[in-house]
Write an enzyme that holds these catalytic residues in place. Structure first.
Site, short mmCIF file in Angstrom:
data_model
loop_
_atom_site.label_atom_id
_atom_site.label_comp_id
_atom_site.label_asym_id
_atom_site.label_seq_id
_atom_site.Cartn_x
_atom_site.Cartn_y
_atom_site.Cartn_z
N ASP A 11 0.86 -1.18 0.00
CA ASP A 11 0.00 0.00 0.00
C ASP A 11 0.90 1.23 0.00
O ASP A 11 1.80 1.33 0.84
CB ASP A 11 -0.88 0.03 1.26
CG ASP A 11 -1.98 -1.02 1.24
OD1 ASP A 11 -1.91 -1.95 0.41
OD2 ASP A 11 -2.90 -0.92 2.06
N ASP A 130 -15.57 -3.67 0.65
CA ASP A 130 -14.92 -3.29 1.91
C ASP A 130 -16.03 -2.98 2.91
O ASP A 130 -16.80 -2.04 2.70
CB ASP A 130 -14.03 -2.08 1.68
CG ASP A 130 -13.02 -2.29 0.54
OD1 ASP A 130 -12.55 -3.43 0.39
OD2 ASP A 130 -12.73 -1.33 -0.19
O1 LIG Z 1 -6.02 -1.15 1.66
C1 LIG Z 1 -6.25 -0.31 2.53
O2 LIG Z 1 -5.67 -0.36 3.65
C2 LIG Z 1 -7.21 0.78 2.26
C3 LIG Z 1 -7.47 1.68 3.25
C4 LIG Z 1 -8.36 2.72 3.03
C5 LIG Z 1 -8.95 2.83 1.81
C6 LIG Z 1 -8.71 1.94 0.80
C7 LIG Z 1 -7.84 0.89 1.01
N1 LIG Z 1 -7.53 -0.03 0.07
C8 LIG Z 1 -7.92 -0.25 -1.26
O3 LIG Z 1 -8.52 0.83 -1.95
C9 LIG Z 1 -9.52 0.29 -2.76
C10 LIG Z 1 -10.61 1.25 -2.99
O4 LIG Z 1 -10.18 2.37 -3.71
P1 LIG Z 1 -11.30 3.21 -4.46
O5 LIG Z 1 -12.41 3.36 -3.50
O6 LIG Z 1 -11.66 2.41 -5.66
O7 LIG Z 1 -10.64 4.50 -4.77
C11 LIG Z 1 -10.05 -0.90 -2.02
O8 LIG Z 1 -10.61 -1.84 -2.84
C12 LIG Z 1 -8.83 -1.43 -1.35
O9 LIG Z 1 -8.17 -2.34 -2.21
#
Ligand SMILES: O=C(O)c1ccccc1N[C@@H]1O[C@H](COP(=O)(O)O)[C@@H](O)[C@H]1O
Length: 241
Positions: A11, A130
């Site tokens: 990340d 999520d």
């Molecule tokens: O992976 C994390 O710790 C995380 C924490 C907070 C937000 C997102 C996180 N992870 C990844 O981001 C995508 C979502 O991104 P978006 O909403 O499409 O912009 C999610 O699927 C996690 O893989």
């Protein structure tokens, strides 16, 4: 029966490989250069990398160039996520050469666009579900985005190929995976599920591996690897049976 795939996570926030606690901005622990981390997992035998642009997910910027550099330097498959919400960001993500992308917020806020890109790109598109309880979270896990099983039914009907299921309250906490959530999602879809959040031990990975027959295809491993609870080699061995 196939073996559980493991996806070590990198990340990226502000150019650094970090781990968060429950996805909360401000809880970052830094683990150095993202490329070094990614190459370390590749050299340890990983077949996949789960690569996240956290700034893009939070809306605080972008690590697009760095993400492109990391993806381009690897020989292994990359699942790319964070901030992929429109044609331009999807095109940039796919142009990195990643194997698939993982959509989060867009699946909650832009259902017509997501249906269109699922139809166009097939299994290059996964959706990240999520959740807190059964409520979906978007925009860096800061906004509510509807009910898990309603959204899952809609995406299934649109032909979504795969789901990455994260229990937000376990992510980065080393408290173990939410096995019941995984079972419930697998019972609601025939599509493969990648488990995310909470892995702390080899026994956790073995427990997730017992769900392969129910539809769990893989598991994302983050903090446990960075905090050396076990090595990736040990993890691959633990799920090899
Ligand atoms: O992976 C994390 O710790 C995380 C924490 C907070 C937000 C997102 C996180 N992870 C990844 O981001 C995508 C979502 O991104 P978006 O909403 O499409 O912009 C999610 O699927 C996690 O893989």
């Amino acid at each position: 029966m196939s073996r559980l795939e493991l996806l070590p996570a990198v990340d990226v926030r502000d150019g650094q490989a970090v781990r968060l606690v429950k996805g909360a901005s401000g809880t970052e622990t830094s683990f150095g250069e993202p490329l070094a981390a990614a190459l370390a997992w590749q050299n340890a035998g990983a077949e996949w990398l789960h690569l996240v642009d956290l700034d893009a997910a939070f809306g605080t910027g972008s690590n697009r160039e760095l993400i492109r550099e990391v993806t381009g330097a690897l020989d292994i498959k990359v699942e790319l996520s964070g901030g992929i919400r429109d044609d331009a960001s999807l095109a940039a993500a796919l142009a990195t050469g990643c194997t698939r992308v993982n959509l989060g917020t867009a699946a909650l806020e832009s259902p017509e666009w997501v249906a269109k890109v699922i139809a166009e790109h097939g299994d290059k598109i996964a959706v990240g579900l999520d959740v807190v309880g059964t409520t979906l979270r978007g925009r860096g896990w800061t906004s509510d985005g509807g009910q898990l099983f309603d959204v899952l039914a809609r995406l299934d009907a649109e032909g979504c190929a795969r789901y990455v299921v994260t229990d937000v309250n376990r992510d980065g906490t080393l408290t173990g995976p939410n096995l019941q959530l995984l079972r419930d999602v697998c019972a609601a879809t025939d599509k493969p599920v990648v488990a995310s959040g909470g892995v702390s031990s080899l026994d956790d990975l073995r427990a997730i591996a017992t769900l392969v027959g129910e539809g769990v295809e893989g598991a994302i491993v983050g903090k446990a690897l960075y905090e050396q609870k076990f090595t990736l080699e040990e993890a691959l061995e633990a799920v090899s049976g």
